[in-house]
Motif scaffolding. Structure first.
Motif, mmCIF file in Angstrom:
data_model
loop_
_atom_site.group_PDB
_atom_site.id
_atom_site.type_symbol
_atom_site.label_atom_id
_atom_site.label_comp_id
_atom_site.label_asym_id
_atom_site.label_seq_id
_atom_site.Cartn_x
_atom_site.Cartn_y
_atom_site.Cartn_z
ATOM 1 N N LYS A 1 0.850 -1.203 0.000
ATOM 2 C CA LYS A 1 0.000 0.000 0.000
ATOM 3 C C LYS A 1 0.879 1.244 0.000
ATOM 4 N N ILE A 2 1.856 1.265 0.892
ATOM 5 C CA ILE A 2 2.770 2.404 0.976
ATOM 6 C C ILE A 2 3.600 2.506 -0.289
ATOM 7 N N ARG A 3 4.030 1.372 -0.811
ATOM 8 C CA ARG A 3 4.826 1.348 -2.032
ATOM 9 C C ARG A 3 4.053 1.972 -3.193
ATOM 10 N N GLY A 4 2.816 1.542 -3.387
ATOM 11 C CA GLY A 4 2.011 2.073 -4.479
ATOM 12 C C GLY A 4 1.741 3.557 -4.330
ATOM 13 N N GLU A 5 1.378 3.970 -3.121
ATOM 14 C CA GLU A 5 1.089 5.391 -2.877
ATOM 15 C C GLU A 5 2.328 6.248 -3.080
ATOM 16 N N SER A 6 3.481 5.754 -2.622
ATOM 17 C CA SER A 6 4.721 6.529 -2.723
ATOM 18 C C SER A 6 5.195 6.645 -4.168
ATOM 19 N N MET A 7 5.053 5.567 -4.917
ATOM 20 C CA MET A 7 5.449 5.602 -6.324
ATOM 21 C C MET A 7 4.557 6.549 -7.116
ATOM 22 N N GLN A 8 3.266 6.556 -6.814
ATOM 23 C CA GLN A 8 2.349 7.466 -7.493
ATOM 24 C C GLN A 8 2.696 8.913 -7.159
ATOM 25 N N ALA A 9 2.991 9.171 -5.889
ATOM 26 C CA ALA A 9 3.335 10.533 -5.467
ATOM 27 C C ALA A 9 4.623 11.005 -6.134
ATOM 28 N N ALA A 10 5.608 10.122 -6.220
ATOM 29 C CA ALA A 10 6.876 10.485 -6.864
ATOM 30 C C ALA A 10 6.664 10.780 -8.340
ATOM 31 N N ALA A 11 5.813 10.005 -8.985
ATOM 32 C CA ALA A 11 5.515 10.217 -10.403
ATOM 33 C C ALA A 11 4.773 11.527 -10.616
ATOM 34 N N ASP A 12 3.866 11.852 -9.714
ATOM 35 C CA ASP A 12 3.102 13.092 -9.833
ATOM 36 C C ASP A 12 3.986 14.323 -9.641
ATOM 37 N N ALA A 13 5.036 14.176 -8.840
ATOM 38 C CA ALA A 13 5.887 15.317 -8.508
ATOM 39 C C ALA A 13 6.811 15.716 -9.653
ATOM 40 N N ARG A 14 7.098 14.766 -10.545
ATOM 41 C CA ARG A 14 8.071 15.047 -11.614
ATOM 42 C C ARG A 14 7.704 14.246 -12.853
ATOM 43 N N PRO A 15 7.238 14.894 -13.921
ATOM 44 C CA PRO A 15 6.797 14.178 -15.118
ATOM 45 C C PRO A 15 7.887 13.272 -15.684
#
Length: 355
Positions: A166-180
């Motif tokens: 859960k944390i892995r998925g949320e963190s990866m999505q957040a990192a992707a959103d922060a930098r195209p």
């Protein structure tokens, strides 16, 4: 990736890998991350594989998965009930009913694949007995699937696994959103040629937008990750300059398995620090260095580094095959891994246990 039916990374790899293409000389990936050697990490150094259980990663999900298994196998239904309580939403409903866009999202698909794969394991246990489950003497998982493999090997408790993915998925999505950023699958080239393609693309863009191979899957099928300009350069140069058969922009949130995921790695490392991991009962081959590890602290470090390190799936499979691996079971939704394995060794026996 711009396709009518949006597919995640590994499903695209599977569909394209079964297309007929000219046979290429296999180049074994050499850019394997180094892991600090520790005496406590040597238990599986001389492992001899016979039967492998292989678990899929993000992209294997499909709406409708797990519907039958939860009706037929009570233990599988229990896994979904436990996971839903931890996650705070009805995971089974999303797997069975969708909507597809939500199930395909990084945040949802990672817990979904993890739980569905373990439900498939319960299906095997019910249909073929505990002896069939215990027959595996080595295990591995494609990226996210490494968590499933560790759970199967007894190194990670199911409840902790759900929390971590859960944390892995949320963190990866957040990192992707922060930098195209993006990922591109390059079809029809050897690893050497894709490395040359990345070098050529990087000469056309700034260092911050560069690309590299992120997924070493099988001969003729490698995924490149990086900045949008770098990915666009790869797409522009691949066919005319390097004679690739095709490139496919992947429907993922961002440049997985590169430095773009560094914020996610840091977040995941924090979660791993407070999670109990014990020595696996059988070898679990790592995506980071294609080797099994027994020291819990080394395993935690590898799971964190996995987010920014290339996936060494091709080398993992080739190493197991060279050590004498006789057969494999792909356990989980779809047949993503089977297609990849058959490209590595078309004679290798792979049995699918699907949900």
């Amino acid at each position: 990736m711009n396709m009518r039916n949006v597919l995640s990374t590994n499903r695209i790899f599977f569909k394209l890998s079964v297309l007929k293409s000219a046979r290429l000389h296999t180049v074994r990936p050499t850019a394997t991350a180094s892991v600090v050697e520790k005496a406590s990490d040597s238990k599986f150094a001389q492992y001899t594989p016979g039967t492998a259980f292989l678990f899929p990663g993000q992209g294997a999900q499909t709406v409708g998965m797990a519907k039958d298994v939860v009706e037929e196998v009570a233990a599988a239904r229990d896994l979904f009930d436990q996971a839903s309580e931890i996650l705070g939403y009805d995971l089974l409903k999303l797997c069975v009913e969708g909507p597809k866009e939500k199930l395909d999202s990084t945040v949802i698909s990672q817990p979904a694949i993890y739980v569905a794969s373990l439900a498939a394991l319960e299906k095997l246990r019910q249909t073929e007995g505990e002896e069939a489950v215990q027959a595996a003497d080595v295990t591995a998982g494609l990226s996210l699937g490494e968590y499933t493999a560790l759970t199967f090997a007894g190194a990670l408790k199911f409840e902790d696994g759900v929390r971590l993915v859960k944390i892995r998925g949320e963190s990866m999505q957040a990192a992707a959103d922060a930098r195209p950023s993006a990922m591109v699958s390059v079809i029809g080239l050897s690893a050497e040629k894709v490395e040359e393609l990345c070098e050529a693309a990087n000469k056309e863009v700034g260092a911050d937008d560069g690309v590299r191979i992120a997924n070493f899957l099988c001969n003729g099928n490698y995924a490149v990750s990086g900045g949008l300009p770098g990915c666009e350069a790869v797409e522009r140069l691949a066919k005319p300059n390097f004679k690739a058969r095709m490139t496919v922009r992947l429907a993922v949130a961002g440049a997985f398995h590169t430095a773009y995921m560094k914020p996610a790695e840091e977040k995941l490392r924090e979660a791993l620090a407070s999670t109990e991991i014990v020595v696996p009962r059988i070898p679990v081959v790592s995506n980071v260095d294609a080797q099994p590890h027994s020291d819990p602290e080394v395993i935690k470090d590898i799971l964190a580094r996995q987010l920014t390190s290339p996936v060494q799936w091709e080398k993992s499979m080739m190493t197991m095959l060279e050590k004498g691996l006789q057969s494999s079971y792909e356990i989980g939704p779809n047949k993503v891994i089977a297609g990849i394995v058959k490209r590595i060794d078309k004679k290798h026996s792979v049995t699918n246990i699907q949900v």
